[in-house]
Design a protein around this motif. Structure first.
Motif, PDB file in Angstrom:
ATOM      1  N   CYS A 264       0.871  -1.175   0.000  1.00 38.12           N
ATOM      2  CA  CYS A 264       0.000   0.000   0.000  1.00 38.12           C
ATOM      3  C   CYS A 264       0.904   1.220   0.000  1.00 38.12           C
ATOM      4  O   CYS A 264       1.824   1.323   0.825  1.00 38.12           O
ATOM      5  CB  CYS A 264      -0.896   0.024   1.239  1.00 38.12           C
ATOM      6  SG  CYS A 264      -2.104  -1.322   1.278  1.00 38.12           S
ATOM      7  N   ILE A 265       0.636   2.146  -0.909  1.00 36.40           N
ATOM      8  CA  ILE A 265       1.469   3.348  -1.044  1.00 36.40           C
ATOM      9  C   ILE A 265       0.601   4.445  -1.663  1.00 36.40           C
ATOM     10  O   ILE A 265      -0.416   4.149  -2.307  1.00 36.40           O
ATOM     11  CB  ILE A 265       2.733   3.033  -1.899  1.00 36.40           C
ATOM     12  CG1 ILE A 265       3.786   4.145  -1.766  1.00 36.40           C
ATOM     13  CG2 ILE A 265       2.397   2.766  -3.353  1.00 36.40           C
ATOM     14  CD1 ILE A 265       5.175   3.756  -2.278  1.00 36.40           C
ATOM     15  N   GLY A 266       1.022   5.706  -1.483  1.00 32.59           N
ATOM     16  CA  GLY A 266       0.198   6.826  -1.929  1.00 32.59           C
ATOM     17  C   GLY A 266       0.216   7.042  -3.444  1.00 32.59           C
ATOM     18  O   GLY A 266       1.278   7.240  -4.039  1.00 32.59           O
ATOM     19  N   VAL A 267      -0.978   7.004  -4.019  1.00 34.30           N
ATOM     20  CA  VAL A 267      -1.179   7.323  -5.439  1.00 34.30           C
ATOM     21  C   VAL A 267      -2.514   8.065  -5.563  1.00 34.30           C
ATOM     22  O   VAL A 267      -3.357   7.944  -4.669  1.00 34.30           O
ATOM     23  CB  VAL A 267      -1.210   6.047  -6.337  1.00 34.30           C
ATOM     24  CG1 VAL A 267       0.130   5.336  -6.337  1.00 34.30           C
ATOM     25  CG2 VAL A 267      -2.314   5.092  -5.924  1.00 34.30           C
ATOM     26  N   PRO A 268      -2.724   8.802  -6.656  1.00 41.86           N
ATOM     27  CA  PRO A 268      -4.017   9.503  -6.768  1.00 41.86           C
ATOM     28  C   PRO A 268      -5.174   8.522  -6.967  1.00 41.86           C
ATOM     29  O   PRO A 268      -5.049   7.584  -7.765  1.00 41.86           O
ATOM     30  CB  PRO A 268      -3.844  10.391  -8.015  1.00 41.86           C
ATOM     31  CG  PRO A 268      -2.524  10.077  -8.608  1.00 41.86           C
ATOM     32  CD  PRO A 268      -1.797   9.106  -7.747  1.00 41.86           C
ATOM     33  N   VAL A 269      -6.253   8.761  -6.230  1.00 40.30           N
ATOM     34  CA  VAL A 269      -7.444   7.907  -6.357  1.00 40.30           C
ATOM     35  C   VAL A 269      -8.679   8.801  -6.406  1.00 40.30           C
ATOM     36  O   VAL A 269      -8.648   9.928  -5.911  1.00 40.30           O
ATOM     37  CB  VAL A 269      -7.583   6.913  -5.172  1.00 40.30           C
ATOM     38  CG1 VAL A 269      -6.360   6.022  -5.048  1.00 40.30           C
ATOM     39  CG2 VAL A 269      -7.862   7.625  -3.850  1.00 40.30           C
ATOM     40  N   VAL A 270      -9.765   8.270  -6.965  1.00 42.74           N
ATOM     41  CA  VAL A 270     -11.052   8.963  -6.917  1.00 42.74           C
ATOM     42  C   VAL A 270     -11.819   8.415  -5.723  1.00 42.74           C
ATOM     43  O   VAL A 270     -11.997   7.199  -5.596  1.00 42.74           O
ATOM     44  CB  VAL A 270     -11.858   8.728  -8.215  1.00 42.74           C
ATOM     45  CG1 VAL A 270     -13.248   9.354  -8.103  1.00 42.74           C
ATOM     46  CG2 VAL A 270     -11.107   9.279  -9.421  1.00 42.74           C
TER      47      VAL A 270
END
Ligand SMILES: NC(=O)c1ccc[n+]([C@@H]2O[C@H](COP(=O)([O-])OP(=O)(O)OC[C@H]3O[C@@H](n4cnc5c(N)ncnc54)[C@H](O)[C@@H]3O)[C@@H](O)[C@H]2O)c1
Ligand SMILES: O=C(O)C[C@H](O)C(=O)O
Length: 308
Positions: A264-270
């Motif tokens: 789990c890592i930070g990425v852009p999501v809606v």
């Protein structure tokens, strides 16, 4: 809309306060292990209702999860914060056990809930919830990037001499001092790339200041920050509760996106009513890809410390 916040400490209470002030939820339950603490914080917050003009009902509970039953969204802030000089990763020994037992108790009473993980080291705690519960991945969200992006915009505005509302930018990657990837290439002042206004050297300083944003505050405060973290969590909760379909960088389980898997890592999501409704797989430059893979290696190293 019922929301539970576990941990009535600095971040949990701040988060409950911002949720209440935004007045979109019918009920917020604060739960803590410390006898009477959540009840006290809830009562204090309720006594701000007539002053701040909200109708959200806030209640407190000492370890009684039946009071959290049928929550639509649960936020986990329980655990210890770091002290000056520590890294977030050093908190894993105590916080992993807390996050594991809290998430299991929450799901027992709210099987359809969406969980937002805040406790540090956040990417690894989000992965832990993914590995130890049956929740589908779109209902497990780690909060870090929303906060890091707010700090990035604060630093950008400072460097540009511009109002923060004129500035846009996003931080992806791991929520750690070394792992954050502020996307300076995509940052703008009212649609104009920020590189049109400041030197590469100044922009690099903005990037470095952003990455140590949490450590800088921990040194000043003697414990970690809570206002911006609470506000950032409330933004994610509102996007889900109000089905806003807004994009935030969040920690989510990747299965090939960004060339990364099993972390789990930070990425852009809606974010919308179903939680993470889409992972936005943007094209990164070669340098950004390399920073992202270094960041992922750091998160995976910390994940390796979990007893799964
Ligand atoms: N992801 C982020 O961006 C972010 C931002 C800020 C803080 N944090 C993290 O959030 C966590 C909380 O920070 P804080 O400043 O609010 O700390 P805090 O000490 O003020 O509050 C933590 C609360 O958790 C409670 N708690 C401990 N074990 C519990 C359990 N088993 N069940 C229920 N409650 C329990 C404690 O009694 C305490 O009230 C820390 O791990 C911190 O590092 C993360
Ligand atoms: O810095 C910390 O340890 C807390 C949090 O992750 C933050 O970024 O404020």
């Amino acid at each position: 809309m019922k929301i539970t916040v576990v941990g009535a400490g600095a971040v949990g209470a701040s988060c409950a306060e911002y949720i209440a002030i935004k007045d979109f939820a019918s009920e917020v339950v604060l739960l803590d292990i410390k006898e009477g603490y959540a009840e006290g914080k809830a009562m204090d917050l309720m006594q701000t209702a007539s002053l701040n003009g909200f109708d959200t009902k806030i209640t407190g509970s000492t370890s009684d999860y039946s009071k959290t039953a049928n929550s639509d969204i649960c936020v986990i802030t329980s655990g210890i914060p770091r002290k000056p000089g520590m890294t977030r990763e050093e908190l894993i020994g105590i916080n992993a056990g807390i996050v594991k037992s809290v998430s299991s108790s929450l799901i027992e009473h709210s099987p359809n809930t969406i969980i937002i993980v805040v406790s540090n080291p956040m990417d690894t705690m989000t992965y832990l919830v993914h590995k130890t519960t049956d929740l589908p991945k779109h209902r497990i969200i780690g909060m870090g990037g929303a906060l890091d992006s707010a700090r990035f915009k604060y630093r950008l505005a400072e460097a540009l001499g511009a109002p923060i509302s004129d500035v846009d930018g996003m931080v992806i990657g791991g929520h750690s001092d070394k792992g954050m990837v502020p996307l300076t290439r995509l940052a703008t002042r009212n649609s104009v790339p920020v590189s049109a206004f400041i030197s590469d050297e100044r922009l690099n300083q903005v990037k470095e200041d952003t990455k140590v944003g949490g450590a800088t505050l921990t040194k000043l405060l003697g414990t970690s920050a809570w206002y911006a973290p609470g506000a950032a969590v409330s933004g994610l909760v509102q996007a889900i509760a109000c089905d806003q379909k807004k994009i935030f960088p969040c920690s989510t389980y990747l299965d090939g996106e960004y060339g990364l898997s099993d972390l789990c890592i930070g990425v852009p999501v809606v974010l919308g009513r179903n939680g993470i409704e889409k992972i936005v797989d943007i094209e990164l430059s070669d340098a950004e890809k390399s920073h992202m893979s270094e960041s992922a290696a750091g998160v995976q190293k910390t994940n390796g410390l979990l007893e799964l």
